[in-house]
Scaffold this motif. Sequence first.
Motif, mmCIF file in Angstrom:
data_model
loop_
_atom_site.group_PDB
_atom_site.id
_atom_site.type_symbol
_atom_site.label_atom_id
_atom_site.label_comp_id
_atom_site.label_asym_id
_atom_site.label_seq_id
_atom_site.Cartn_x
_atom_site.Cartn_y
_atom_site.Cartn_z
ATOM 1 N N PRO A 1 0.828 -1.215 0.000
ATOM 2 C CA PRO A 1 0.000 0.000 0.000
ATOM 3 C C PRO A 1 0.858 1.258 0.000
ATOM 4 N N LYS A 2 0.367 2.289 -0.659
ATOM 5 C CA LYS A 2 1.133 3.534 -0.747
ATOM 6 C C LYS A 2 1.319 4.185 0.622
ATOM 7 N N GLU A 3 0.357 3.968 1.519
ATOM 8 C CA GLU A 3 0.450 4.606 2.828
ATOM 9 C C GLU A 3 1.324 3.848 3.813
ATOM 10 N N ALA A 4 1.899 2.698 3.411
ATOM 11 C CA ALA A 4 2.708 1.883 4.321
ATOM 12 C C ALA A 4 3.947 2.663 4.781
ATOM 13 N N ARG A 5 4.260 2.515 6.069
ATOM 14 C CA ARG A 5 5.424 3.168 6.660
ATOM 15 C C ARG A 5 6.293 2.104 7.336
ATOM 16 N N PRO A 6 7.542 2.431 7.700
ATOM 17 C CA PRO A 6 8.370 1.439 8.418
ATOM 18 C C PRO A 6 7.648 0.911 9.656
ATOM 19 N N PRO B 1 8.525 -2.745 6.125
ATOM 20 C CA PRO B 1 7.316 -1.911 6.217
ATOM 21 C C PRO B 1 6.166 -2.626 6.925
ATOM 22 N N GLY B 2 5.277 -1.829 7.476
ATOM 23 C CA GLY B 2 4.072 -2.367 8.086
ATOM 24 C C GLY B 2 3.052 -2.731 7.025
ATOM 25 N N LEU B 3 2.206 -3.705 7.340
ATOM 26 C CA LEU B 3 1.158 -4.151 6.401
ATOM 27 C C LEU B 3 -0.092 -3.308 6.626
ATOM 28 N N ALA B 4 -0.020 -2.082 6.119
ATOM 29 C CA ALA B 4 -1.116 -1.137 6.339
ATOM 30 C C ALA B 4 -2.409 -1.669 5.735
ATOM 31 N N GLY B 5 -3.484 -1.621 6.525
ATOM 32 C CA GLY B 5 -4.789 -2.060 6.049
ATOM 33 C C GLY B 5 -5.082 -3.526 6.253
ATOM 34 N N LEU B 6 -4.154 -4.295 6.802
ATOM 35 C CA LEU B 6 -4.398 -5.716 7.045
ATOM 36 C C LEU B 6 -5.506 -5.873 8.091
ATOM 37 N N ARG B 7 -6.446 -6.744 7.821
ATOM 38 C CA ARG B 7 -7.577 -6.964 8.721
ATOM 39 C C ARG B 7 -7.233 -8.103 9.684
ATOM 40 N N ILE B 8 -7.466 -7.854 10.979
ATOM 41 C CA ILE B 8 -7.185 -8.841 12.022
ATOM 42 C C ILE B 8 -8.478 -9.113 12.783
ATOM 43 N N GLU B 9 -8.768 -10.379 13.048
ATOM 44 C CA GLU B 9 -9.967 -10.770 13.781
ATOM 45 C C GLU B 9 -9.572 -11.588 15.010
ATOM 46 N N ALA C 1 -2.471 -0.156 11.159
ATOM 47 C CA ALA C 1 -2.188 1.221 10.762
ATOM 48 C C ALA C 1 -1.060 1.244 9.726
ATOM 49 N N ALA C 2 -0.646 2.455 9.333
ATOM 50 C CA ALA C 2 0.388 2.582 8.306
ATOM 51 C C ALA C 2 1.686 1.932 8.731
#
Length: 467
Positions: free
Chosen positions: A226-231, A269-277, A291-292
């Motif tokens: 994702p473009k919004e992914a951050r370290p 990088p973090g997996l921004a937008g990954l859904r966790i249940e 988060a990002a």
Amino acid sequence: MPAVPKAVRGAGPKAAPGAPGSRSRGPRAPRGTGARTGARSRVVAAGFLLPALVLLGALVVYPIGYSVQRSFFDRPGTSFVGLDNYLALVTDDSLRTAVRNNLIWLVVAPVVATALGLVFAVLTERVRWGTAFKLVVFMPMAISMLAAGIIFRLVYEQDPDRGVANAVWVGVHDTFAEASGFPRARPLPVHPLEAAGGGAFVTEKPVRAGEPVRLPLIGVAPGQMPKEARPAREPAAGAGGTGTIAGTAWLDFTRGGGGRPNVVDPAEPGLAGLRIEAVRDGKVVATATAAADGTFALPADRADGAVLRLPASNFREQYDGVEWLGPTLVTPAVIGAYVWMWAGFAMVLIGAGLAAVPRELLEAARVDGANEWQVFRRITVPLLAPVLVVVLVTLMINVLKVFDLVFVIAPGSAQDDANVLALQLYRSSFGTDADLGVGSAIAVVLLLLVLPVMAVNIRRIRRETRR
């Protein structure tokens, strides 16, 4: 009364030679001159026709006769096999598919092209830019079948980045359906995750409040992040206290090497937008989204002691569109290319016939209260019936011999599914496994299929001539 001299009595105006009442006759032609003139004319006509007749016999009659004869012999042409080659058309799977596809072509392609040509011809009469539209629609007729096949081979490419059809289809699909964030992402064997079936992953152990949770994954290309992914940022011990369960989901892969498994390295990088249940007893009790920087938090009162699950919606393959050139859709796809080429031909001929329709009849119908659909169905179409028959018959003859579009557009893996008689004729007659007996039988069948259509066309032309 004085007597009239004999010479005077005989005098008077004489009838012109050949006039009514005249007994004089012109010079007679010698007996037999008319017959000689007719014979000479026939000889001259035969002399002019002889070269054409020789070419017709050498290029048409002889090949037809030889094909009929050859169709009754085996592959080498030495043994008479009767109707075996014709029976192969209904017993061999590939030949049976070719016959079936030809019937589909014969019914669908001419009807659709003629219907589109009729609609275009009628509608373009009502717009100011109708001439430009006709030019655009007719332009594909200037392209060869080979070039059109290459164009549509690219149009039907499976990759949406190359194929126009799938680019449009994927764009529409992604507008109404959520796209997958991380296709093909997966954990390593050393990661604290395991497969849960159906494409989902779960933690090996239940999570506890106050203990940071790590959800590392691999298999995500840098271009798909994702473009919004951050370290990614690793949660500190006791993060969130006892009220939340904090954790990090990140790409556990360092470009260039040097990274450590299950540890958040600075370049990952973090997996921004990954859904966790959070799942307890098979029910989802809490959800979160990374988060990002990959961090997430779940309420401890609901998630404590539960198993964390990464649902399969995170990892499903991205939608790549329709397999246009697959076994199911390859024939309709090739027919679409054919209609694209020949709808302009139908439009021009129907437009010429429409120009000859008396406008008084159309105006009279409108004055009598008929709407545009009634005028079109009850007046325009019946008056255009002779032109529609010409277009339909011409296209039917044309589709019976379609070859190059199928040969170019259909890939090798789907050519058996898109097979038609003309293509099977080529495949049976040429190559290392050629069978000229079967090829000749297919040629004769094609000829027999064309003859009734030609007979209908000739009968129509004669009927039009008598009028």
